[in-house]
Write a protein that holds these residues in place. Structure first.
Motif, mmCIF file in Angstrom:
data_model
loop_
_atom_site.group_PDB
_atom_site.id
_atom_site.type_symbol
_atom_site.label_atom_id
_atom_site.label_comp_id
_atom_site.label_asym_id
_atom_site.label_seq_id
_atom_site.Cartn_x
_atom_site.Cartn_y
_atom_site.Cartn_z
ATOM 1 N N SER A 82 8.674 27.068 24.005
ATOM 2 C CA SER A 82 9.807 26.836 23.116
ATOM 3 C C SER A 82 9.747 25.400 22.606
ATOM 4 N N GLU A 83 10.615 25.113 21.633
ATOM 5 C CA GLU A 83 10.641 23.763 21.082
ATOM 6 C C GLU A 83 10.995 22.742 22.152
ATOM 7 N N CYS A 84 11.870 23.132 23.087
ATOM 8 C CA CYS A 84 12.254 22.191 24.138
ATOM 9 C C CYS A 84 11.068 21.847 25.012
ATOM 10 N N ALA A 85 10.269 22.866 25.392
ATOM 11 C CA ALA A 85 9.115 22.613 26.246
ATOM 12 C C ALA A 85 8.079 21.757 25.530
ATOM 13 N N CYS A 86 7.850 22.051 24.237
ATOM 14 C CA CYS A 86 6.870 21.268 23.483
ATOM 15 C C CYS A 86 7.307 19.805 23.375
ATOM 16 N N SER A 87 8.576 19.599 23.114
ATOM 17 C CA SER A 87 9.073 18.230 23.004
ATOM 18 C C SER A 87 8.934 17.493 24.322
ATOM 19 N N TYR A 88 9.204 18.196 25.415
ATOM 20 C CA TYR A 88 9.101 17.539 26.715
ATOM 21 C C TYR A 88 7.647 17.217 27.023
ATOM 22 N N LYS A 89 6.761 18.102 26.620
ATOM 23 C CA LYS A 89 5.340 17.851 26.870
ATOM 24 C C LYS A 89 4.860 16.646 26.067
ATOM 25 N N LYS A 90 5.343 16.509 24.825
ATOM 26 C CA LYS A 90 4.970 15.344 24.022
ATOM 27 C C LYS A 90 5.468 14.057 24.658
ATOM 28 N N GLN B 176 4.373 24.891 35.203
ATOM 29 C CA GLN B 176 5.652 24.730 35.885
ATOM 30 C C GLN B 176 6.644 23.967 35.024
ATOM 31 N N LEU B 177 6.171 22.935 34.345
ATOM 32 C CA LEU B 177 7.049 22.130 33.508
ATOM 33 C C LEU B 177 7.584 22.919 32.323
ATOM 34 N N SER B 178 6.730 23.722 31.687
ATOM 35 C CA SER B 178 7.186 24.477 30.523
ATOM 36 C C SER B 178 8.227 25.516 30.907
#
Length: 514
Positions: free
Chosen positions: A65-73, A119-121
């Protein structure tokens, strides 16, 4: 590559044109990296160290999701790979090591062999769903437990959310607090930003006497002279506190107040100093009404943390120098509009004593009686009289604090504060500000600043609406002209419906609009 330009690896230019480094950074922030550019062969690299590949996960098959992608960045930015492959001279301290260990979750498989999610995503997506659909904590715990039961036994799925505190009562006014210290330490844990935290101490290349950054101001230099040990460490952080209120549900005619308290680090360059990623939302005060002068109740944890950052400091890890160092932070000033200034400073900005500089020396007056003889007196006012007296002398922080203590005012967090402060009389002061708890606050040259946007915007709008003669918004209206007739000598040829000589005609308005 040449000395000043490199190939731009953004999606738009795809490593084709040579571009200046600052422009490349802007393009990467705006457009992002070109896809599948893992090996920087266009920038002089032939391979990527295996130790750093955990950051560059091919997520072409993922459905984050957008939230996971943003957190990964964010994780990638915080731990940008060290392409020089140099061993650190010093290991991070125990507290910072927990943060670096937490970043490993960005590549931690949910179960052995799982390549689609990490796990993070999963954590990011679950929390986003919980907040977006307002899932209660008990339901969220049940969903997490169900997923845990369905997955293979050797999995890294998170547990329940039972450790979070629950409250069955609905609060009349509530506050969310986000600690500042971890985010200040994270600025030095990011390979991409840590060198910018020392930018202010370098030679900026502009002319002397020109203020291009808060570090060029007299207030900054005065603080350095007053606290030489603090100024000796260029990595110490100087902060500014900003606050303003708004009604998030005003369009729906619902009474509700939201007061964000934002702290900004001024060590950063001017180009990114006030950008959103570096503005730390420290507290959020929510409730059906404005907190007004009792905002100090909600500022207590903010001031307590600022006091701790000054007196004790915190051990941080500078990833660019591979060093642990003692980080100290200081609040330089606050920034707000005029009503919020009264809430923070404690001076009443309404009525006769509205001006905090004039104070009791003000020449303002008010006609309280309806039938007062001055109401129709056209000669005893100060029309055509020159005021040659200068402004009263400004007070420094020590003089201001001494005056408040002599009046007997107390902070709003004290017992019986309303009764005590009312007995002190009407001197313009309404309370003792909580910012006085900071040891260095009274020595600051400038403690409060007005928001330039509000001042310039309001003055410009009133001026423009008046000269453009905008109906309903001009200050030169019928009521204002009748007041002039009542209180001043009538200006000849200045009737209610007559166009003022300073207003623009139709052709002049067209020129302005063009």
């Amino acid at each position: 590559m040449d000395e000043d330009k490199i190939k731009c690896p953004c999606i738009k230019f795809c490593n084709i044109p040579y571009t200046e480094v600052d422009t490349v950074k802007h393009h990467l922030y705006k457009f992002g990296f070109v896809k599948e550019y893992w090996c920087w062969d266009k920038h002089g690299k032939t391979s990527i160290d295996d130790d750093n590949t955990f950051l560059w996960v091919d997520d072409s098959d993922t459905n984050f999701s957008e939230c996971a992608c943003s957190y990964k960045k964010m994780v990638i930015d915080a731990m940008a790979p060290n392409l020089n492959n140099s061993d650190p001279e010093e290991d991070p301290n125990a507290l910072d090591k927990k943060f670096f260990d937490m970043l490993d979750a960005a590549d931690k498989e949910l179960w052995p062999g799982c390549k689609k999610v990490t796990q993070l995503s999963v954590v990011a997506r679950l929390l986003k769903i919980k907040l977006e659909y307002r899932i209660p904590e008990q339901s969220y715990d049940a969903i997490c437990q169900l997923i845990n039961d369905v997955l293979p036994e050797e999995n890294n799925m998170i547990g329940t959310n039972g450790h979070l505190a629950r409250c069955s009562r609905i609060s009349f006014k509530k506050m969310h607090y986000f600690p500042l210290t971890p985010r200040l330490k994270r600025l030095y844990a990011s390979q991409a930003i840590t060198t910018s935290m020392r930018w202010y101490s370098e030679n900026h290349g502009h002319d002397a006497g020109v203020m291009c950054h808060p570090s060029d101001s007299e207030a900054w230099k005065h603080f350095d002279k007053s606290h030489p040990s603090f100024a000796a460490e260029v990595r110490n952080v100087r902060l500014g506190l900003n606050t303003d209120g708004f009604a998030p549900h005003g369009a729906f005619r619902k009474q509700y107040s939201s007061w964000p308290i934002i702290i900004t680090p001024y060590n950063l360059p001017t180009s990114i100093c006030l950008k959103e990623p570096y503005m730390c939302l420290t507290a959020l005060v929510l409730g059906p009404s404005n907190p007004k002068h009792k905002i100090d109740v909600f500022l207590q944890p903010v001031v307590a943390e600022l006091e701790q950052l000054w007196e004790e400091g915190v051990v941080a890890y500078d990833i660019s120098l591979k060093q642990n160092f003692h980080l100290i932070a200081a609040l330089m000033w606050t920034i707000s509009d005029f009503p919020a200034y009264a809430m923070l400073f404690g001076w009443s900005t309404i009525g006769k004593l509205a001006c905090p500089y004039c104070g009791k020396h003000t020449q303002a007056f008010r006609l309280k009686m309806v039938n007062h003889p001055y109401r129709k007196d056209k000669n005893k006012f100060k029309k055509n009289r020159e005021v040659i007296e200068g402004p009263p002398p400004s007070k420094n922080g020590e003089q201001t604090l001494r005056e408040i203590e002599q009046l007997g005012l107390v902070k709003v967090i004290e017992l019986n504060v309303d009764d005590v402060n009312k007995r002190c009389g009407d001197h313009g002061w309404k309370k003792k500000s909580i910012f006085g708890d900071l040891p260095y606050w009274k020595a600051n040259l400038i403690r409060h600043n007005f928001d330039v946007m509000h001042i310039v915007k309001n003055v410009f709008e009133h001026f423009l609406y008046t000269v453009m003669d905008v109906k309903g918004k001009t200050k030169d209206n019928v009521a204002a002209r009748r007041d002039l007739k009542l209180y001043y000598r009538k200006r000849k040829g200045f009737e209610d419906n007559e166009r003022a000589y300073y207003t623009l005609d139709k052709n002049q308005k067209k020129v302005i609009c063009q």
